[in-house]
Design a protein around this motif. Structure first.
Motif, PDB file in Angstrom:
ATOM      1  N   ASP A  79       7.867  -0.909   8.406  1.00 18.34           N
ATOM      2  CA  ASP A  79       6.588  -1.497   8.008  1.00 18.34           C
ATOM      3  C   ASP A  79       5.804  -1.955   9.226  1.00 18.34           C
ATOM      4  O   ASP A  79       6.298  -1.943  10.363  1.00 18.34           O
ATOM      5  CB  ASP A  79       6.790  -2.648   7.020  1.00 18.34           C
ATOM      6  CG  ASP A  79       7.157  -3.966   7.712  1.00 18.34           C
ATOM      7  OD1 ASP A  79       7.775  -3.932   8.801  1.00 18.34           O
ATOM      8  OD2 ASP A  79       6.823  -5.027   7.162  1.00 18.34           O
ATOM      9  N   THR A 119      -7.917   4.323  -1.307  1.00 16.95           N
ATOM     10  CA  THR A 119      -6.938   3.432  -1.921  1.00 16.95           C
ATOM     11  C   THR A 119      -7.563   2.750  -3.132  1.00 16.95           C
ATOM     12  O   THR A 119      -8.744   2.918  -3.426  1.00 16.95           O
ATOM     13  CB  THR A 119      -6.459   2.358  -0.935  1.00 16.95           C
ATOM     14  OG1 THR A 119      -7.579   1.527  -0.583  1.00 16.95           O
ATOM     15  CG2 THR A 119      -5.861   2.981   0.322  1.00 16.95           C
ATOM     16  N   ARG A 133       6.590   5.768  -7.529  1.00 12.90           N
ATOM     17  CA  ARG A 133       6.974   5.108  -6.301  1.00 12.90           C
ATOM     18  C   ARG A 133       8.128   5.819  -5.629  1.00 12.90           C
ATOM     19  O   ARG A 133       8.952   6.444  -6.302  1.00 12.90           O
ATOM     20  CB  ARG A 133       7.404   3.660  -6.578  1.00 12.90           C
ATOM     21  CG  ARG A 133       6.216   2.780  -6.810  1.00 12.90           C
ATOM     22  CD  ARG A 133       6.647   1.395  -7.249  1.00 12.90           C
ATOM     23  NE  ARG A 133       5.504   0.799  -7.889  1.00 12.90           N
ATOM     24  CZ  ARG A 133       5.245   0.902  -9.177  1.00 12.90           C
ATOM     25  NH1 ARG A 133       6.070   1.530  -9.955  1.00 12.90           N
ATOM     26  NH2 ARG A 133       4.164   0.382  -9.683  1.00 12.90           N
ATOM     27  N   LEU A 154      -2.948  -0.148  -3.088  1.00 10.72           N
ATOM     28  CA  LEU A 154      -2.168   0.979  -3.583  1.00 10.72           C
ATOM     29  C   LEU A 154      -2.795   2.295  -3.179  1.00 10.72           C
ATOM     30  O   LEU A 154      -4.019   2.386  -3.002  1.00 10.72           O
ATOM     31  CB  LEU A 154      -2.090   0.953  -5.118  1.00 10.72           C
ATOM     32  CG  LEU A 154      -1.690  -0.335  -5.823  1.00 10.72           C
ATOM     33  CD1 LEU A 154      -1.700  -0.098  -7.329  1.00 10.72           C
ATOM     34  CD2 LEU A 154      -0.334  -0.823  -5.355  1.00 10.72           C
ATOM     35  N   ARG A 155      -1.966   3.312  -3.043  1.00 11.37           N
ATOM     36  CA  ARG A 155      -2.497   4.671  -2.958  1.00 11.37           C
ATOM     37  C   ARG A 155      -3.076   5.045  -4.317  1.00 11.37           C
ATOM     38  O   ARG A 155      -2.828   4.370  -5.326  1.00 11.37           O
ATOM     39  CB  ARG A 155      -1.388   5.656  -2.574  1.00 11.37           C
ATOM     40  CG  ARG A 155      -0.899   5.481  -1.169  1.00 11.37           C
ATOM     41  CD  ARG A 155      -0.101   6.657  -0.649  1.00 11.37           C
ATOM     42  NE  ARG A 155       0.781   7.323  -1.602  1.00 11.37           N
ATOM     43  CZ  ARG A 155       1.811   8.082  -1.253  1.00 11.37           C
ATOM     44  NH1 ARG A 155       2.073   8.265   0.031  1.00 11.37           N
ATOM     45  NH2 ARG A 155       2.573   8.656  -2.160  1.00 11.37           N
ATOM     46  N   GLN A 159       1.364   4.199  -5.561  1.00  6.02           N
ATOM     47  CA  GLN A 159       2.378   3.677  -4.646  1.00  6.02           C
ATOM     48  C   GLN A 159       1.788   2.569  -3.778  1.00  6.02           C
ATOM     49  O   GLN A 159       0.693   2.698  -3.244  1.00  6.02           O
ATOM     50  CB  GLN A 159       2.939   4.779  -3.756  1.00  6.02           C
ATOM     51  CG  GLN A 159       4.126   4.309  -2.922  1.00  6.02           C
ATOM     52  CD  GLN A 159       4.873   5.463  -2.279  1.00  6.02           C
ATOM     53  OE1 GLN A 159       4.649   6.620  -2.625  1.00  6.02           O
ATOM     54  NE2 GLN A 159       5.754   5.163  -1.357  1.00  6.02           N
ATOM     55  N   LYS A 160       2.528   1.489  -3.638  1.00  6.44           N
ATOM     56  CA  LYS A 160       2.028   0.329  -2.913  1.00  6.44           C
ATOM     57  C   LYS A 160       1.994   0.579  -1.412  1.00  6.44           C
ATOM     58  O   LYS A 160       2.960   1.048  -0.818  1.00  6.44           O
ATOM     59  CB  LYS A 160       2.892  -0.901  -3.218  1.00  6.44           C
ATOM     60  CG  LYS A 160       2.425  -2.175  -2.528  1.00  6.44           C
ATOM     61  CD  LYS A 160       3.186  -3.378  -3.057  1.00  6.44           C
ATOM     62  CE  LYS A 160       2.875  -4.630  -2.275  1.00  6.44           C
ATOM     63  NZ  LYS A 160       3.567  -5.814  -2.795  1.00  6.44           N
ATOM     64  N   ILE A 161       0.867   0.238  -0.804  1.00 10.51           N
ATOM     65  CA  ILE A 161       0.684   0.348   0.642  1.00 10.51           C
ATOM     66  C   ILE A 161       0.859  -1.007   1.321  1.00 10.51           C
ATOM     67  O   ILE A 161       1.538  -1.120   2.337  1.00 10.51           O
ATOM     68  CB  ILE A 161      -0.711   0.908   0.980  1.00 10.51           C
ATOM     69  CG1 ILE A 161      -0.876   2.325   0.448  1.00 10.51           C
ATOM     70  CG2 ILE A 161      -0.974   0.869   2.486  1.00 10.51           C
ATOM     71  CD1 ILE A 161      -2.288   2.875   0.597  1.00 10.51           C
ATOM     72  N   ASP A 180       3.379  -0.660   4.405  1.00  6.83           N
ATOM     73  CA  ASP A 180       4.468   0.317   4.375  1.00  6.83           C
ATOM     74  C   ASP A 180       4.030   1.590   5.102  1.00  6.83           C
ATOM     75  O   ASP A 180       3.170   2.331   4.619  1.00  6.83           O
ATOM     76  CB  ASP A 180       4.829   0.614   2.923  1.00  6.83           C
ATOM     77  CG  ASP A 180       6.029   1.527   2.780  1.00  6.83           C
ATOM     78  OD1 ASP A 180       6.491   2.089   3.796  1.00  6.83           O
ATOM     79  OD2 ASP A 180       6.505   1.695   1.645  1.00  6.83           O
ATOM     80  N   SER A 182       5.487   4.349   5.450  1.00 13.26           N
ATOM     81  CA  SER A 182       5.837   5.600   4.768  1.00 13.26           C
ATOM     82  C   SER A 182       4.769   6.053   3.772  1.00 13.26           C
ATOM     83  O   SER A 182       4.777   7.199   3.340  1.00 13.26           O
ATOM     84  CB  SER A 182       7.181   5.457   4.046  1.00 13.26           C
ATOM     85  OG  SER A 182       7.067   4.603   2.923  1.00 13.26           O
ATOM     86  N   THR A 183       3.858   5.156   3.408  1.00  9.82           N
ATOM     87  CA  THR A 183       2.806   5.509   2.455  1.00  9.82           C
ATOM     88  C   THR A 183       1.582   6.101   3.131  1.00  9.82           C
ATOM     89  O   THR A 183       0.641   6.528   2.450  1.00  9.82           O
ATOM     90  CB  THR A 183       2.361   4.261   1.661  1.00  9.82           C
ATOM     91  OG1 THR A 183       1.799   3.300   2.563  1.00  9.82           O
ATOM     92  CG2 THR A 183       3.532   3.650   0.918  1.00  9.82           C
TER      93      THR A 183
END
Length: 241
Positions: A79, A119, A133, A154-155, A159-161, A180, A182-183
């Protein structure tokens, strides 16, 4: 005035101790933003969470540390972590928590949009539950990035950013946030993101951006060492077993 502190790397205890010390020592009229990374695999968990439940639901290779702020478990292995500290003399520090939370995440959303990343803000926890997710090695029951709160970033696929947690004290307000990695795209440029985010935050908080000639007085070594003792102690981390 909103200032930017140098980016830093630290172990879990040091990272939490510096945030706590800055909350106590931030001068009147000042807000500070800092980004820091982790020298060890770490998960932080909210002030009100039970340690035994966190430990049972987390990989054994993670260092666990209780935050001053609320919220759930945040896995910091991939993160981008930040803290925003506001002295209580600032009007922004007195905004309702839900309003301030929204303003901070709108600043993140607008910065991402300027980088061509679309987003949305989470409308409510119920709406987030149906979103897709990525799997996690931390049990989902208490993990922040599995159960987004209202106005988390969120994206478009849900999925949570980004999320955050707050601590309000007589001295001011501490916001600890996480993005995050990875998002976001693999080539996402955080060196470009950070200064643009600061511009958006300054506008959202209605504060001018500025610099201090000497930031050393903010980092009171005695206070930091005292806070390190607290965050390293079993009494703090396991206070709610």
């Amino acid at each position: 005035m909103l200032i930017t502190l140098p980016n830093a790397f630290g172990d879990a205890v040091t990272n939490m101790a510096i945030d706590a010390a800055l909350l106590r020592s931030m001068p009147a009229g000042l807000a500070a933003f800092r980004h820091y990374a982790w020298l060890e695999p770490t998960a932080s968990f909210g002030y009100a969470q039970r340690y035994n439940e966190v430990a049972q639901n987390s990989p054994t290779e993670l260092s666990l540390i209780r935050r001053l702020t609320g919220g759930g478990i945040v896995d910091h292995r991939n993160d981008w972590t930040y803290a925003l500290i506001l002295h209580n003399s600032l009007a922004a520090s007195k905004r309702p928590a839900t309003e301030l939370y929204q303003h901070v995440h709108q600043a993140i959303q607008q910065t991402l949009q300027s980088m061509q990343i679309e987003t949305q803000l989470a409308p409510c926890p119920k709406a987030c539950k149906s979103a897709t997710r990525a799997p996690s090695s931390i049990n989902s029951a208490s993990q922040c990035f599995v159960h987004p709160a209202v106005n988390d970033v969120l994206r478009l696929d849900g999925q949570k950013i980004a999320g955050a947690a707050m601590k309000r004290s007589r001295a001011g307000l501490l916001i600890q946030g996480s993005i995050d990695r990875s998002t976001l795209p693999d080539d996402f440029d955080f060196t470009h993101f950070q200064p643009n985010l600061l511009t958006q935050l300054a506008q959202a908080l209605e504060l001018p951006q500025g610099e201090l000639e000497d930031i050393r007085p903010l980092f009171k070594s005695e206070q930091i060492e005292k806070e390190k003792e607290r965050f390293a102690s079993q009494a703090w981390n396991q206070k709610r077993a």
